[in-house]
Design a protein around this motif. Structure first.
Motif, PDB file in Angstrom:
ATOM      1  N   GLN A  35      10.042  -3.045   9.056  1.00  0.00           N
ATOM      2  CA  GLN A  35      10.360  -1.676   9.464  1.00  0.00           C
ATOM      3  C   GLN A  35       9.902  -0.634   8.449  1.00  0.00           C
ATOM      4  OE1 GLN A  35      14.514  -1.017  10.225  1.00  0.00           O
ATOM      5  NE2 GLN A  35      14.084   0.618  11.672  1.00  0.00           N
ATOM      6  N   SER A  36       9.823  -0.972   7.187  1.00  0.00           N
ATOM      7  CA  SER A  36       9.480   0.014   6.155  1.00  0.00           C
ATOM      8  C   SER A  36       8.014  -0.086   5.701  1.00  0.00           C
ATOM      9  CB  SER A  36      10.402  -0.157   4.950  1.00  0.00           C
ATOM     10  OG  SER A  36      10.263  -1.461   4.432  1.00  0.00           O
ATOM     11  N   TRP A  37       7.086  -0.313   6.637  1.00  0.00           N
ATOM     12  CA  TRP A  37       5.679  -0.474   6.296  1.00  0.00           C
ATOM     13  C   TRP A  37       4.982   0.850   5.996  1.00  0.00           C
ATOM     14  CZ3 TRP A  37       2.379   2.202   9.352  1.00  0.00           C
ATOM     15  CH2 TRP A  37       2.778   2.504  10.649  1.00  0.00           C
ATOM     16  N   ALA A  38       5.532   1.964   6.420  1.00  0.00           N
ATOM     17  CA  ALA A  38       4.868   3.265   6.257  1.00  0.00           C
ATOM     18  C   ALA A  38       4.917   3.716   4.790  1.00  0.00           C
ATOM     19  CB  ALA A  38       5.530   4.301   7.152  1.00  0.00           C
ATOM     20  N   ALA A  39       4.124   4.711   4.470  1.00  0.00           N
ATOM     21  CA  ALA A  39       4.012   5.197   3.086  1.00  0.00           C
ATOM     22  C   ALA A  39       5.376   5.563   2.517  1.00  0.00           C
ATOM     23  CB  ALA A  39       3.087   6.405   3.039  1.00  0.00           C
ATOM     24  N   ASN A  40       5.614   5.160   1.273  1.00  0.00           N
ATOM     25  CA  ASN A  40       6.854   5.437   0.550  1.00  0.00           C
ATOM     26  C   ASN A  40       8.084   4.898   1.262  1.00  0.00           C
ATOM     27  OD1 ASN A  40       5.455   6.783  -1.534  1.00  0.00           O
ATOM     28  ND2 ASN A  40       5.335   8.602  -0.224  1.00  0.00           N
ATOM     29  N   ASN A  86       0.845  -1.186   0.000  1.00  0.00           N
ATOM     30  CA  ASN A  86       0.000   0.000   0.000  1.00  0.00           C
ATOM     31  C   ASN A  86       0.883   1.240   0.000  1.00  0.00           C
ATOM     32  OD1 ASN A  86      -2.477   1.360  -0.010  1.00  0.00           O
ATOM     33  ND2 ASN A  86      -2.433   1.594   2.199  1.00  0.00           N
ATOM     34  N   LEU A  87       0.551   2.215  -0.832  1.00  0.00           N
ATOM     35  CA  LEU A  87       1.291   3.483  -0.932  1.00  0.00           C
ATOM     36  C   LEU A  87       2.783   3.258  -1.169  1.00  0.00           C
ATOM     37  CD1 LEU A  87      -0.476   5.513   1.894  1.00  0.00           C
ATOM     38  CD2 LEU A  87      -0.821   5.719  -0.568  1.00  0.00           C
ATOM     39  N   GLY A  88       3.116   2.273  -1.992  1.00  0.00           N
ATOM     40  CA  GLY A  88       4.507   2.010  -2.341  1.00  0.00           C
ATOM     41  C   GLY A  88       5.321   1.335  -1.260  1.00  0.00           C
ATOM     42  N   ALA A  89       4.673   0.829  -0.231  1.00  0.00           N
ATOM     43  CA  ALA A  89       5.404   0.186   0.863  1.00  0.00           C
ATOM     44  C   ALA A  89       4.909  -1.247   1.061  1.00  0.00           C
ATOM     45  CB  ALA A  89       5.209   0.978   2.152  1.00  0.00           C
ATOM     46  N   PRO A  90       5.833  -2.183   1.253  1.00  0.00           N
ATOM     47  CA  PRO A  90       5.415  -3.561   1.521  1.00  0.00           C
ATOM     48  C   PRO A  90       4.813  -3.671   2.918  1.00  0.00           C
ATOM     49  CG  PRO A  90       7.788  -3.376   1.703  1.00  0.00           C
ATOM     50  CD  PRO A  90       7.285  -2.043   1.220  1.00  0.00           C
ATOM     51  N   GLN A  91       3.801  -4.496   3.041  1.00  0.00           N
ATOM     52  CA  GLN A  91       3.132  -4.721   4.324  1.00  0.00           C
ATOM     53  C   GLN A  91       3.295  -6.188   4.704  1.00  0.00           C
ATOM     54  OE1 GLN A  91       0.872  -2.057   5.771  1.00  0.00           O
ATOM     55  NE2 GLN A  91       2.281  -0.974   4.422  1.00  0.00           N
ATOM     56  N   HIS A  92       3.973  -6.453   5.830  1.00  0.00           N
ATOM     57  CA  HIS A  92       4.175  -7.822   6.303  1.00  0.00           C
ATOM     58  C   HIS A  92       3.884  -7.918   7.798  1.00  0.00           C
ATOM     59  CE1 HIS A  92       6.041  -8.499   2.448  1.00  0.00           C
ATOM     60  NE2 HIS A  92       7.002  -7.626   2.723  1.00  0.00           N
ATOM     61  N   PRO A  93       2.678  -7.566   8.235  1.00  0.00           N
ATOM     62  CA  PRO A  93       2.396  -7.674   9.667  1.00  0.00           C
ATOM     63  C   PRO A  93       2.103  -9.112  10.090  1.00  0.00           C
ATOM     64  CG  PRO A  93       0.472  -6.862   8.530  1.00  0.00           C
ATOM     65  CD  PRO A  93       1.569  -6.964   7.508  1.00  0.00           C
TER      66      PRO A  93
END
Length: 191
Positions: A117-122, A79-86
């Motif tokens: 760590q890099s889940w936030a936008a961009n 989402n928003l160019g960031a990988p999401q792995h929760p």
């Protein structure tokens, strides 16, 4: 003749009494299946992206229909160019009612959540751990004596925040989601 008649009546009464008894509940349950989370960690208004993943759990022997349960869920998405792995690891209670062949349950779980760590936008830096809780319920429908199909859903809370690049102090951006809907389905092995 009277002794044979008495024996026949006793046998009929005993067999109907044994047939009327309920099957003992399973001592342990192992669950695995697909799960859906209603939004991504950085899903601000106008950019909601659901996440898909797996859910696994184990429930221990019950005491008066209440059993301790451990649940692990992990998701993937972008989402928003960031990988999401929760992922979320939670434990708590599950209370079950038997209605005919089906089992209906409610559960309350609490634990920890983690994310890349890099889940936030961009790709901005975000917290990698959070408190998490889940309140929900579901239905188990038996397929065989030891296998059941489970459908469950609930409300999940987690609090992930961003880290400021200078002070490493977490801060919240208005609109970051805390509240999620969660739906899961899969198979339960009861033994």
């Amino acid at each position: 003749m009277p002794s044979r008649l008495f024996s026949l009546i006793a046998l009929l009464c005993l067999s109907s009494a044994l047939h009327a008894q309920k099957e003992a509940p399973a001592r342990y349950q192992i669950y695995g299946g697909y799960t859906y989370l209603s939004n991504s960690l950085d899903g601000v208004t106008g950019s909601h992206q659901p996440l898909n993943g797996f859910d696994a759990g184990v429930a221990f022997p019950s005491w008066h229909s209440l059993r301790f349960k451990i649940d692990v869920a992990a998701y993937r998405g972008t989402n928003l160019g960031a990988p999401q792995h929760p992922y979320f690891i939670m434990g708590g209670g599950q209370y079950t009612w038997r209605i005919g062949r089906e089992s209906v349950f409610v559960e309350g779980l609490a634990g920890a959540g983690g994310a890349n760590q890099s889940w936030a936008a961009n790709g901005a830096i975000g917290q990698t751990t959070s408190f998490s809780s889940l309140v929900g319920g579901g239905l188990d429908t038996p397929l065989t004596r030891h296998i059941a199909f489970r459908v469950e859903g609930g409300y999940q809370y987690s609090y992930f925040a961003l880290e400021h690049s200078v002070s490493l102090v977490p801060y919240r951006i208005p609109g970051l989601p805390n509240n999620f809907g969660r739906i899961s389905s899969g198979l339960v092995w009861q033994f």
